[in-house]
Design a protein around this motif. Structure first.
Motif, PDB file in Angstrom:
ATOM      1  N   ALA A 216      23.276   1.492   7.589  1.00 39.10           N
ATOM      2  CA  ALA A 216      22.182   0.281   6.300  1.00 39.10           C
ATOM      3  C   ALA A 216      23.580   0.010   5.444  1.00 39.10           C
ATOM      4  N   ALA A 217      23.965   0.943   5.131  1.00 37.89           N
ATOM      5  CA  ALA A 217      25.020   0.901   4.168  1.00 37.89           C
ATOM      6  C   ALA A 217      26.313   0.012   4.456  1.00 37.89           C
ATOM      7  N   THR A 218      26.992  -0.215   5.963  1.00 38.21           N
ATOM      8  CA  THR A 218      27.406  -0.679   6.048  1.00 38.21           C
ATOM      9  C   THR A 218      27.357  -1.975   6.411  1.00 38.21           C
ATOM     10  N   ALA A 219      26.042  -2.200   7.256  1.00 44.65           N
ATOM     11  CA  ALA A 219      25.409  -3.496   7.432  1.00 44.65           C
ATOM     12  C   ALA A 219      25.473  -4.233   5.783  1.00 44.65           C
ATOM     13  N   ALA A 220      25.110  -3.559   4.954  1.00 45.66           N
ATOM     14  CA  ALA A 220      24.871  -4.034   4.042  1.00 45.66           C
ATOM     15  C   ALA A 220      26.583  -4.785   2.817  1.00 45.66           C
ATOM     16  N   ARG A 221      26.948  -3.471   2.895  1.00 44.61           N
ATOM     17  CA  ARG A 221      29.056  -4.173   2.819  1.00 44.61           C
ATOM     18  C   ARG A 221      28.958  -5.387   3.377  1.00 44.61           C
ATOM     19  N   SER A 222      29.392  -5.773   4.622  1.00 45.97           N
ATOM     20  CA  SER A 222      29.563  -7.014   5.554  1.00 45.97           C
ATOM     21  C   SER A 222      28.530  -7.864   5.150  1.00 45.97           C
ATOM     22  N   LEU A 223      27.469  -7.825   4.604  1.00 44.70           N
ATOM     23  CA  LEU A 223      26.857  -8.747   4.201  1.00 44.70           C
ATOM     24  C   LEU A 223      27.457  -9.526   3.281  1.00 44.70           C
TER      25      LEU A 223
END
Length: 254
Positions: A216-223
């Motif tokens: 979840a954290a990685t996805a948010a950073r990638s968006l």
């Protein structure tokens, strides 16, 4: 119940409730309206929104039209947006969050996204995910459900409690669609996330394991316009009473 016609002729069964700006809820793997964790959330959101719940293709009252591709799930969402008649927000849970991301990346008329624990491996063309899909194709029924749930990390005690339940039987009835969710995960990588410019709230549960919260954290950073927040909850889930006000507040923003 109503139905919407997807581009390939698949009939997508859906229901709507409430009034206000439209929000489409997208279920996780093995879930559909008659076997969903989104019912309580839908009821709470319907106070502020027109809430659309639907059966993803091959599940519940929706039909199917193989072969499966993620693009066809995007077309299903597009058909529901036509039914709504205006721009929508999407809430996606688990692999339902991947559908939402693909829909946004495809440029559909989407205002905002709220996602709970999207299962994303940011690596392109992941051999682990491809192997997972290959094994799922070889299995059916209870064997496919057991393999899928074990491999995604469902705790042993939770898995034991599911066996023999109505929820378990419902998942077995749509076991063939678990391959769809794995193919969807194969097609979701950092490159796709970079194309999603829609404002997005990525949520996780404090009761989940490090893999889920880390994704979840990685996805948010990638968006490009992603925000990450953790909420109190159990493994891979947040109570609707906790989740609804946070989602509603984000989706109501300008």
């Amino acid at each position: 119940m109503d139905t919407a016609a997807s581009r390939d002729g698949t009939r997508i069964a859906y229901e709507r409730d409430g009034s206000g700006p439209p929000v489409i809820l997208i279920d996780a793997a093995g879930h559909f309206r008659a076997n969903s964790s989104l019912g309580d959330l839908a009821e709470l959101l319907a106070v502020h929104f027109t809430v659309y719940r639907y059966d993803r293709r091959g599940r519940g009252d929706s039909t199917d039209n193989p072969p499966y591709t993620p693009a066809r799930e995007v077309e299903d969402v597009a058909a529901l947006i036509v039914e709504a008649g205006e721009p929508v927000s999407l809430y996606g849970y688990s692999s339902g969050a991947l559908v939402a991301l693909h829909a946004a990346a495809a440029g559909l008329d989407i205002r905002r996204l709220a996602l709970l624990e999207p299962p994303i491996d940011p690596a392109e063309n992941s051999p682990v995910q491809r192997a997972f899909t290959t094994r799922l194709r070889e299995l059916s029924g209870e064997d496919a459900v057991t393999f899928f749930l074990t491999e995604i990390g469902v705790p042993t005690d939770v898995l034991a409690g599911m066996r023999g339940s109505p929820h378990w039987a419902a998942m077995v009835s749509v076991a063939h669609t678990l391959t769809y969710d794995s193919l969807l995960a194969e097609a979701t990588d950092a490159g796709l996330l970079a194309r999603v410019t829609t404002p997005t709230l990525v949520l996780d549960s404090s009761g989940s394991d490090d893999d889920l919260t880390g994704m979840a954290a990685t996805a948010a950073r990638s968006l490009p316009n992603g925000v990450h927040r953790s909420l109190p909850g159990e493994w891979h889930g947040v109570p609707a009473g906790t989740l609804a006000p946070v989602v509603a507040d984000f989706l109501r923003r300008g």
